[in-house]
Design an enzyme around this catalytic site. Structure first.
Site, mmCIF file in Angstrom:
data_model
loop_
_atom_site.group_PDB
_atom_site.id
_atom_site.type_symbol
_atom_site.label_atom_id
_atom_site.label_comp_id
_atom_site.label_asym_id
_atom_site.label_seq_id
_atom_site.Cartn_x
_atom_site.Cartn_y
_atom_site.Cartn_z
ATOM 1 N N CYS A 177 -50.627 55.460 55.811
ATOM 2 C CA CYS A 177 -51.964 54.938 55.428
ATOM 3 C C CYS A 177 -53.187 55.360 56.218
ATOM 4 C CB CYS A 177 -51.736 53.588 55.516
ATOM 5 S SG CYS A 177 -53.419 52.571 55.439
ATOM 6 N N SER A 190 -51.514 64.115 58.865
ATOM 7 C CA SER A 190 -50.783 62.844 59.080
ATOM 8 C C SER A 190 -49.789 62.892 60.452
ATOM 9 C CB SER A 190 -50.238 62.549 57.730
ATOM 10 O OG SER A 190 -51.052 62.243 56.840
ATOM 11 N N HIS A 208 -53.281 50.237 50.276
ATOM 12 C CA HIS A 208 -51.811 49.614 50.606
ATOM 13 C C HIS A 208 -51.452 48.265 50.834
ATOM 14 C CE1 HIS A 208 -50.363 53.886 51.260
ATOM 15 N NE2 HIS A 208 -51.554 54.294 51.755
ATOM 16 N N ASP A 224 -58.517 56.599 50.986
ATOM 17 C CA ASP A 224 -57.193 56.607 51.205
ATOM 18 C C ASP A 224 -56.475 57.392 50.326
ATOM 19 O OD1 ASP A 224 -55.338 54.124 52.616
ATOM 20 O OD2 ASP A 224 -54.608 55.726 52.019
ATOM 21 N N ASP A 280 -56.234 46.800 53.629
ATOM 22 C CA ASP A 280 -56.701 48.155 53.058
ATOM 23 C C ASP A 280 -56.987 48.113 51.647
ATOM 24 O OD1 ASP A 280 -57.122 50.726 52.386
ATOM 25 O OD2 ASP A 280 -54.780 51.144 52.493
#
Lengths: 629, 379
Positions: A383, A327, A370, A364, A351
């Protein structure tokens, strides 16, 4: 012969023969005289030169190697003089006997004998080879008194390299070793053979290797009269050696110590860079090694310990090991979305907790998703779905083209040897990477994984820190460097290393501000909040997790997986947020989630760098390190 | 007999056996030896002085002995020499791969040295016995007398000494009148033999070639001479360094005590076999030529004494001794200057070493003894 001869005839006959003998002598002696005239008159110049060559030897005087100090002048590498006991094998009849007799005078261990044997195999037959290093004064005195018993053996004062900081900077400073055949080839290629006459050691790793040409200096020479045994009789003339340049690093040894200790016995790497210059403030690869072990030939046991340890201490993870960024890639992806116009900061997506592409569900982290996610939220909450979509919109070529100027997947050109280039995935890369036609095709699904920093992505901690530096420095890219100045010790002249940026990435200030603001909130309310709770400054950051092992179908649970198969933990950070003075990347191998193991290391390092604060339990550097200068 | 001697009479008595020209030339050589020795090896000066004293005393004693008496010693000395050589072959000490020394308890002696004088003495005495009837048989017998000790010395093995002893005997045979018809072919064979060694040196010097007659170290010496650079740190080093010393001396030399080759130990054996290199380095071509002239004058004086000697035996003996002096000098200087193989032959009257100096001075004493008898017989 049997005819009768009178005594008178006999006498006259004898006299004839005496005359013949006299003439014969005259001829022979004239021959000698002719030989002397030939040698002493006709070929006088030749023999005169030969005699002078015999008499005069040019003895190289190796220069003093340059010192290496950190940005505050703390000594990291220096020279010290010590006596060694040298044997010139070509002048010694029975080597084993000589060594046995020597061992009655000075201490010679089995290790010394093995090392002597190894060095001897590597040296030319007329060269002297040390049998013992670092003799005590008493041993020197004992040997000198008996030197006449040992032709071909002598005591020599030599300069040795010393690294007062031990394993703190093993991977940065590197070490020296005896010149081997491969080094000789390199020196020949560089045309430096003459300059290394009399030099026995050469940089093998780290700065000792990459700055060899600066550190070494110019070899001087002494014209001396020698006898047939090669012993110096008197000095005729001298050309002094020019000492090597010393290096002032951008590295802060104190910061390095804090980072080094923060790792403890965990494996991993940290690279901290000053964004406005590209100067490396700290470069840690954990575990490290003590370069002093290599100075006079590493012992077999030490070498085995380093080389066969599963933790691979000789591996410089900071510049050689490439990991998927996880990430930590998202801020760069977000910036790509803004810069290419595919996204605006306000644009939000819904999402559901997954993204479907080609019939496959990309999940996810958060079950159920989210909710509505804009750019800011996507970074703060990390996310995945936002980036699956963005990756699809950008396309793999779009991603690769945007990322390339930041240095992802390319050698940064840092002034340390042994850098790896990592992988910035693209269809082009895949074609070159794989041989079978079936493997060479790029699939759309692969682009989706790349969007969240997984898949083929692989970057070194140095590349991550360099890219972050460019991001927080408004797109101005510097070549990262460990050395700040090369200093001529005689004149004091300093030459700055890499003082100019190498390129400017065209980025909009508003876009950069949006990304940085989101990263600051990561440390306030997001995944970095716990590690940066109570910080007296504002810092931006991003966690990341690089998958080591993929579990099909089942959910990854840390406790169920062997330590070595756990995910790698990433954290990238910069501070202060408004005018960053430090940008860093931390990777902890098998550390699990980035927020847990990597982020606290980043916090300690930034605390020390900005506030001079030491983590609890760490001694002050002035107490635990030897005092210098 | 008058016991109170006038000092002048005493000096005259002492000088009576001395031949002035020979003595003068010998003095020049011995003085030169001391000068060079001071540079080559100052630590040996005292020993060299002592050797010189002893040698001169023995020369004087020998010179006083009538030559007839000397010749009568020939047979006992020769027999003693041969017996000792057999003793060496059976009980000798081995040193440096050769069996040359015989330990008599009191002293270690090298019987081959004795043979250098005993051989010409024996043959001279033998031909004197057969005077007037010297024919083919006599030459064959002389050849046998020569061959026995030479063969014993060759097997020690000591090629250098055996060649010198053989040469000493051959000189007597030559002066005794061996037919030119025999001499010319012998010389031709020798010349052709040496010539072919030089011409085919490269092939012959391959390590796998076995020379049969000569030992490995002798083959090595010859091969090194043919190509000194093939073994620059071994035997070839000696020749290379001594020729460098001689050549770098130039016309006038580097000056006494100034030879770099000498004083930096590049010249091997610089006080013994290679002392000529020291001399040529420090005194140059001038010094070398002066030495050659002095030596030649000494040799001429020897030949004159031989020509005028009263008996056949003394004529042969004087001629042979003179030729031995010449042979030593030529072989030594030829070796040091690189035109002959390295053979352990000292430079007569100059090289350090008591035995050789005593042997040589006894030789001079014999010449003086012969010369004195001629003077007496004329008066």
């Amino acid at each position: 012969m049997t005819e009768f001869r009178s005594p008178d005839q006999e006498v006259s006959r004898l006299r004839v023969r005496l005359v013949v003998a006299g003439v014969f002598m005259l001829i022979c002696l004239s021959l000698l005289a002719a030989r002397f005239v030939y040698l002493q008159v006709v070929r006088f110049d030749y023999y005169h030169t030969r005699a002078e060559d015999n008499r005069i030897a040019l003895v190289p005087v190796p220069p003093n190697r340059g010192a290496i100090v950190d940005r505050n002048g703390k000594v990291l590498a220096r020279n010290f003089a010590a006596y060694t006991l040298d044997i010139t094998p070509s002048q010694v009849g029975d080597l084993d006997d000589t060594i046995d007799r020597l061992s009655e005078i000075v201490d010679i261990s089995d290790y010394d004998r093995r090392r002597f044997k190894k060095f001897r195999e590597e040296s030319k037959f007329f060269e002297s080879v040390p049998i013992r290093t670092k003799l005590t004064d008493e041993e020197v005195a004992r040997f000198i008194a008996r030197r006449y018993l040992f032709p071909g053996v002598d005591v020599q004062a030599r300069l040795f390299r010393e690294y007062p900081q031990g394993d703190l900077l093993g991977h940065v400073v590197g070490y020296m070793g005896r010149i081997n055949n491969r080094d000789v080839d390199h020196l020949e290629a560089r045309g430096e053979t003459a300059n290394y006459r009399g030099t026995e050691h050469i940089g093998k790793r780290g700065l000792e290797e990459s700055y060899e040409a600066e550190l070494h200096g110019k070899t001087g020479s002494e014209q001396v009269e020698v006898d047939a045994g090669g012993r110096k009789v008197r000095l005729l003339s001298r050309r002094t050696a020019v000492p090597g340049n010393s290096l002032i690093l951008t590295v802060d040894a104190g910061l390095q110590a804090v980072a080094h200790q923060a790792f403890g016995d965990r494996r991993g790497a940290l690279v901290a860079i000053e964004p406005s210059t590209g100067g490396v403030l700290a470069l840690v690869s954990s575990p490290s090694f003590d370069p002093n072990l290599f100075v006079d030939g590493i012992s077999v046991a030490d070498w085995k310990g380093l080389n066969e340890s599963p933790d691979r201490p000789l591996l410089n993870r900071a510049i050689y090991s490439a990991y998927p960024p996880g990430s930590t890639f998202k801020p760069f992806m977000g910036l790509a979305g803004l810069s290419t116009g595919k996204r605006t900061p306000q644009q939000a997506i819904a999402d559901p907790g997954f993204y479907v592409f080609g019939g496959h569900r990309f999940m996810d982290d958060k079950i159920g998703g989210h909710g509505m996610v804009d750019l800011h939220t996507s970074i703060v909450q990390s996310c995945n779905t936002y980036y699956y979509m963005l990756a699809n919109d950008l396309g793999i070529e779009g991603i690769a083209d945007f990322m390339r100027p930041f240095g992802f997947g390319q050698l940064t050109g840092i002034d340390l040897p042994g850098e790896a280039d990592g992988v910035l995935p693209s269809p082009d890369w895949k074609r070159k990477r794989f041989k079978k036609p079936g493997q060479q095709k790029w699939y759309g699904g692969e682009t989706i994984s790349v969007g969240i920093g997984q898949g083929y992505n692989a970057y070194t901690p140095l590349q991550m820190a360099t890219a972050l530096s460019a991001l927080v420095n408004d797109g101005v890219v510097f070549k990262p460097h460990v050395v700040k100045y090369v200093v001529d010790p005689q004149t004091g002249t300093r030459r700055e290393v890499e003082p100019k940026p190498i390129r400017q990435i065209p980025l909009k200030a508003a876009h950069l501000a949006a990304i940085r603001a989101a990263m600051v909130d990561v440390n306030k309310t997001g995944t970095g909040a716990r590690a940066f709770a109570g910080a007296e400054y504002s810092a931006g950051g991003k966690t990341g997790t690089a998958q080591v092992y993929s579990l099909k179908g089942s959910k990854y649970k840390e406790g169920n997986v062997a330590e070595r198969l756990r995910d790698h933990s990433w954290f990238i950070a910069f501070a202060p947020a408004d005018k960053p003075r430090i940008a860093l990347a931390v990777l902890v191998e098998n550390g699990g989630f980035g927020s847990r193991s990597a982020a606290p290391i980043a916090r300690q390092v930034i605390d020390y760098y900005l506030l001079g604060k030491r983590p609890a339990g760490q001694a002050s550097e002035d107490e635990d390190a030897p005092a210098d200068h | 007999m008058e016991f109170r001697l006038h000092p002048v009479a005493l000096i005259r008595a002492i000088l009576r056996p001395i031949d002035p020209p020979l003595f003068l030339l010998l003095t020049v050589l011995l003085a030169a030896a001391l000068v060079v020795m001071q540079s080559a090896s100052p630590a040996r000066m005292e020993a060299q002085l002592a050797n010189t004293g002893v040698a001169l005393a023995l020369m004087w004693v020998t010179a006083r002995i009538p030559s007839a008496r000397l010749l009568s010693l020939a047979m006992p000395l020769y027999v003693l020499g041969v017996v000792l050589l057999i003793g060496v072959a059976l009980f000798g000490e081995i040193s440096k791969g050769a069996q040359r020394w015989l330990d008599l308890g009191v002293a270690r002696i090298q019987p081959s040295e004795l043979m250098k004088i005993a051989m010409p003495l024996m043959l001279a005495w033998f031909f004197q016995q057969r005077e007037g009837a010297i024919g083919f048989v006599e030459f064959v017998l002389a050849g046998v007398l020569l061959a026995v000790p030479v063969a014993l010395i060759v097997t020690q093995p000591d090629l250098g000494t055996s060649l010198l002893v053989a040469a000493a005997g051959l000189y007597v045979i030559f002066f005794a009148g061996l037919s030119w018809k025999l001499i010319v072919p012998l010389v031709l064979v020798a010349v052709v033999g040496l010539g072919s060694i030089v011409a085919f040196g490269d092939t012959l010097c391959q390590p796998e070639v076995d020379w049969q007659v000569l030992r490995e170290y002798q083959k090595h010496r010859v091969c090194t001479l043919l190509d000194p650079t093939s073994d620059p740190l071994g035997k070839g080093f000696h020749i290379i360094q001594s020729t460098i010393a001689i050549g770098s001396g130039g016309m006038f030399g580097k000056g006494w005590m100034q030879g770099t080759q000498t004083h930096l130990s590049f010249i091997p054996e610089r006080h013994t076999d290679f002392i000529f290199a020291v001399m040529a380095e420090e005194f140059g071509l001038i010094g070398a030529l002066v030495l050659l002239v002095v030596l030649f004058m000494l040799l001429l004086r020897g030949l004159m004494i031989a020509a005028a000697a009263p008996t056949l035996g003394t004529r042969l003996l004087a001629g042979a001794i003179t030729m031995i002096f010449f042979t030593y000098a030529f072989v030594n200087m030829g070796m040091v200057s690189g035109i002959l193989p390295v053979v352990g032959v000292p430079l007569p009257f100059i090289s350090y070493g008591g035995t050789a100096l005593v042997t040589l001075c006894i030789g001079v004493g014999i010449l003086m003894s012969i010369q004195r008898e001629r003077a007496l017989s004329q008066s």
